[in-house]
Design a protein around this motif. Structure first.
Motif, short mmCIF file in Angstrom:
data_model
loop_
_atom_site.label_atom_id
_atom_site.label_comp_id
_atom_site.label_asym_id
_atom_site.label_seq_id
_atom_site.Cartn_x
_atom_site.Cartn_y
_atom_site.Cartn_z
N VAL A 160 65.13 36.00 50.90
CA VAL A 160 66.58 35.80 51.01
C VAL A 160 66.90 35.43 52.45
CG1 VAL A 160 68.85 36.83 50.73
CG2 VAL A 160 66.99 37.49 49.18
N PRO A 161 67.36 34.19 52.69
CA PRO A 161 67.67 33.78 54.06
C PRO A 161 69.13 34.07 54.41
CG PRO A 161 67.79 31.88 52.61
CD PRO A 161 67.46 33.08 51.73
N ALA A 162 69.39 34.18 55.70
CA ALA A 162 70.76 34.30 56.16
C ALA A 162 71.49 32.97 55.99
CB ALA A 162 70.78 34.72 57.63
N GLN A 163 72.76 33.03 55.72
CA GLN A 163 73.55 31.81 55.57
C GLN A 163 73.79 31.18 56.94
OE1 GLN A 163 74.23 30.56 52.50
NE2 GLN A 163 72.96 32.31 51.87
N GLY A 164 73.94 29.90 56.94
CA GLY A 164 74.13 29.19 58.20
C GLY A 164 72.78 28.85 58.81
N GLY A 165 72.65 29.07 60.11
CA GLY A 165 71.40 28.76 60.78
C GLY A 165 71.30 27.27 61.05
N THR A 166 70.11 26.84 61.38
CA THR A 166 69.88 25.43 61.70
C THR A 166 69.35 24.71 60.48
OG1 THR A 166 67.56 25.66 62.37
CG2 THR A 166 69.24 26.18 64.03
N GLU A 167 69.23 23.41 60.60
CA GLU A 167 68.65 22.62 59.52
C GLU A 167 67.18 22.94 59.34
OE1 GLU A 167 68.43 19.83 56.47
OE2 GLU A 167 70.20 20.60 57.52
N ALA A 168 66.52 23.31 60.44
CA ALA A 168 65.07 23.52 60.40
C ALA A 168 64.68 24.88 59.85
CB ALA A 168 64.49 23.34 61.80
N TYR A 169 65.48 25.93 60.10
CA TYR A 169 65.06 27.27 59.70
C TYR A 169 66.28 28.18 59.58
CZ TYR A 169 65.74 28.48 64.62
OH TYR A 169 66.28 28.67 65.87
N ALA A 170 66.05 29.36 58.98
CA ALA A 170 67.08 30.39 58.87
C ALA A 170 66.44 31.75 59.09
CB ALA A 170 67.75 30.35 57.50
N GLN A 171 67.24 32.72 59.53
CA GLN A 171 66.75 34.08 59.68
C GLN A 171 66.47 34.68 58.30
OE1 GLN A 171 66.19 35.54 62.72
NE2 GLN A 171 66.80 33.59 63.65
N VAL A 172 65.46 35.54 58.22
CA VAL A 172 65.13 36.21 56.96
C VAL A 172 65.93 37.51 56.86
CG1 VAL A 172 63.32 37.36 55.64
CG2 VAL A 172 62.83 35.21 56.82
N LEU A 173 66.65 37.67 55.75
CA LEU A 173 67.40 38.91 55.52
C LEU A 173 66.57 39.94 54.77
CD1 LEU A 173 70.99 37.68 54.53
CD2 LEU A 173 70.19 38.56 56.73
N SER A 174 65.92 39.51 53.69
CA SER A 174 65.20 40.48 52.86
C SER A 174 64.19 39.76 51.97
CB SER A 174 66.17 41.30 52.00
OG SER A 174 66.88 40.45 51.11
N PHE A 175 63.39 40.57 51.26
CA PHE A 175 62.39 40.06 50.34
C PHE A 175 62.57 40.75 48.98
CE2 PHE A 175 60.58 39.72 54.56
CZ PHE A 175 59.98 38.47 54.56
N ALA A 176 62.17 40.05 47.93
CA ALA A 176 62.14 40.65 46.59
C ALA A 176 60.83 40.22 45.94
CB ALA A 176 63.33 40.18 45.77
N GLU A 177 60.04 41.18 45.52
CA GLU A 177 58.71 40.89 44.99
C GLU A 177 58.74 40.83 43.46
OE1 GLU A 177 54.74 39.95 44.77
OE2 GLU A 177 56.12 39.92 46.46
N LYS A 178 58.56 39.65 42.90
CA LYS A 178 58.48 39.41 41.45
C LYS A 178 59.54 40.19 40.66
CE LYS A 178 53.60 38.15 41.51
NZ LYS A 178 52.24 38.38 40.97
N PRO A 179 60.80 39.84 40.83
CA PRO A 179 61.87 40.52 40.10
C PRO A 179 61.88 40.10 38.64
CG PRO A 179 62.75 38.65 41.27
CD PRO A 179 61.30 38.73 41.67
N ASP A 180 62.66 40.82 37.82
CA ASP A 180 62.82 40.37 36.44
C ASP A 180 63.73 39.13 36.43
OD1 ASP A 180 65.54 41.23 36.58
OD2 ASP A 180 64.99 43.22 35.84
N ILE A 181 63.83 38.49 35.27
CA ILE A 181 64.54 37.21 35.19
C ILE A 181 66.01 37.34 35.58
CG2 ILE A 181 65.26 35.36 33.65
CD1 ILE A 181 62.33 35.23 34.39
N ALA A 182 66.65 38.43 35.15
CA ALA A 182 68.06 38.62 35.49
C ALA A 182 68.24 38.72 37.00
CB ALA A 182 68.60 39.87 34.80
N LYS A 183 67.39 39.49 37.66
CA LYS A 183 67.48 39.62 39.11
C LYS A 183 67.13 38.29 39.79
CE LYS A 183 67.91 41.64 43.10
NZ LYS A 183 69.25 41.97 43.64
#
Length: 443
Positions: A160-183
């Protein structure tokens, strides 16, 4: 920048073609630019060369797959073997410390770690040369590569990246490891990316991490501790604990081709091997490695896969269930394996009064050799079916042509070298005392 490709995987989701001895990355099924086919690892090697990264590549494979990795990379890249499978973090550290201890990498150098078993477009690899500049401009300690999801999937991790940032990259907010389809749907609405398993960092960052863990920075000392190390993934050990991580967004094609459904979608033809599709067979694929025809009549949306290991017929969307099914049943002696010198196929196994008799077909590549070894069984015979080479038997060398038969007994040293492509039939007799030597051949 040094690029470390991790290629120690194995799995059952593409059974019966893949398994413990033959990983999916070695399957020569993908369409190649020359009109033929190529393996996943061969495709990655070609793309790395096109991106100008081939001079800095190091492959880390499990030691059982050293020879086959060198074979499928065309012996164009250095390959080292980790002594045990201990996860992506440990394998990445093993490769990085190899470069560091050999004087090939300095603490300030950039290390890029990526899986060898992925399918991506050329633009994906053209992003790699940008990593050093992005790490410098962002002042991040860790860079990840994510790709825009094609659909909600429970087979991939998400960034999950932070909104905004540059065209080249964004800050990382969080990770989710193999969620179910709804998530997964919710994550996609948050502009989350599939985690491609690609990481870039300065070598000094990894060395500091190892020091905090109490692990040595010397490659030989690290290797000596390998057997006692736990399985660690790079995501959980490093990425999820980093507070200074950025993600680079890839907007093109990427997949790990981890299911028959995704792999079939990349094949040029619905039929590979002998057989045919008849009637209404939309979205049905046959991949047949056997020398007997396989026909499907009027069944849409399935895969029919045949190899010496077995036969799978499944709905494309349900084929991944084979992994769970195989885990619930005892694994038999592998019937097919690829090696640095060629391949072998277990044709038959039959019990007799004293033990077990195995009938094995050996296929040797031109100018390759099954190196001299002692006979560990009651007896062994080779009959040359085709091709030309030589057999070494107890320091004697004999010409080997079609029809020749060579017999060995316990303790005899023997080997064979192929001058051109050779096929042999091996009859191996094992007694109960040979149960520790049921393995057919090393890779």
């Amino acid at each position: 920048m040094h690029t470390i490709l991790l290629s120690g995987g194995s799995g059952m989701r593409l059974w019966p073609l893949s398994g413990s001895l033959r990983s999916k990355m070695f399957l020569p099924l993908l369409p190649a630019p020359d009109g033929g086919t190529e393996s996943m690892i061969g495709r990655v090697c070609r793309q790395l060369t096109q991106a100008g990264l081939d001079e800095s590549v190091l492959f880390v494979a499990h030691q059982d797959q050293l020879a086959i990795t060198r074979r499928y990379t065309g012996n164009k890249f250095p390959v080292i073997g980790e002594p045990h499978k201990r996860g992506t973090f440990t394998a990445a550290a093993y490769g990085a410390l190899h470069l560091y201890s050999a004087g090939k990498a300095r603490p300030e150098d950039i290390i890029c770690v990526a899986p060898a078993d992925m399918y991506a477009d050329e633009d994906f690899f053209r992003l790699f040369p940008q990593f050093p500049d992005i790490l410098a401009s962002s002042q991040a300690e860790l860079l990840l590569l994510g790709t825009q999801p094609a659909y909600p999937s429970d087979q991939y991790g998400y960034i999950v990246p932070a909104q905004g940032g540059t065209e080249a990259y964004a800050q990382v907010l969080s990770f989710a490891e193999k969620p179910d389809i709804a998530k997964a749907r919710e994550l996609i609405e948050e502009q989350a990316l599939w985690n491609c398993g690609v990481f870039a960092f300065r070598l000094s960052f990894l060395l500091s991490h190892l020091q905090r863990m109490g692990l040595p920075a010397d490659h030989a000392a690290f290797a000596a501790q390998y057997a006692g190390l736990p399985v660690r993934s790079f995501d959980k050990e490093v990425a999820e604990h980093s507070t200074k991580a950025v993600v680079v967004r890839h907007k093109g094609e990427w997949s790990d081709l981890g299911s028959w459904d995704t792999l079939a979608a990349r094949l040029d033809s619905p039929l590979t091997g002998e057989g045919g599709l008849w009637g209404e067979c939309r979205d049905t694929h046959i991949v047949n490695e056997l020398k007997v025809p396989l026909h499907v009549i009027g069944v849409p949306g399935i895969v029919a896969i045949a190899s010496p290991e077995g036969i799978l017929v499944a709905a494309r969307k349900e084929a991944n269930m084979i992994k769970d099914i195989l885990q619930e049943h005892s694994v038999q002696l592998p019937r097919y394996g690829e090696t640095g010198w060629g391949s072998y196929t277990l044709l038959d196994q039959a019990a007799n009064d004293s033990g077990l008799v195995l009938t094995i077909k050996l296929s040797l590549l031109p100018d390759h050799a099954l190196l001299e070894m002692p006979c560990l069984h009651s007896s062994k015979s080779w009959m040359v079916v085709s091709g030309h080479g030589e057999v070494v038997l107890n320091d004697s060398i004999a010409e080997a042509r079609t029809g020749e038969i060579f017999t060995m007994v316990r303790g005899d040293r023997h080997g064979v070298r192929a001058f051109n492509a050779m096929k042999l039939i091996e009859i191996r007799t094992l007694e109960e005392q040979d149960e520790d030597h049921y393995k057919i051949y090393d890779s």
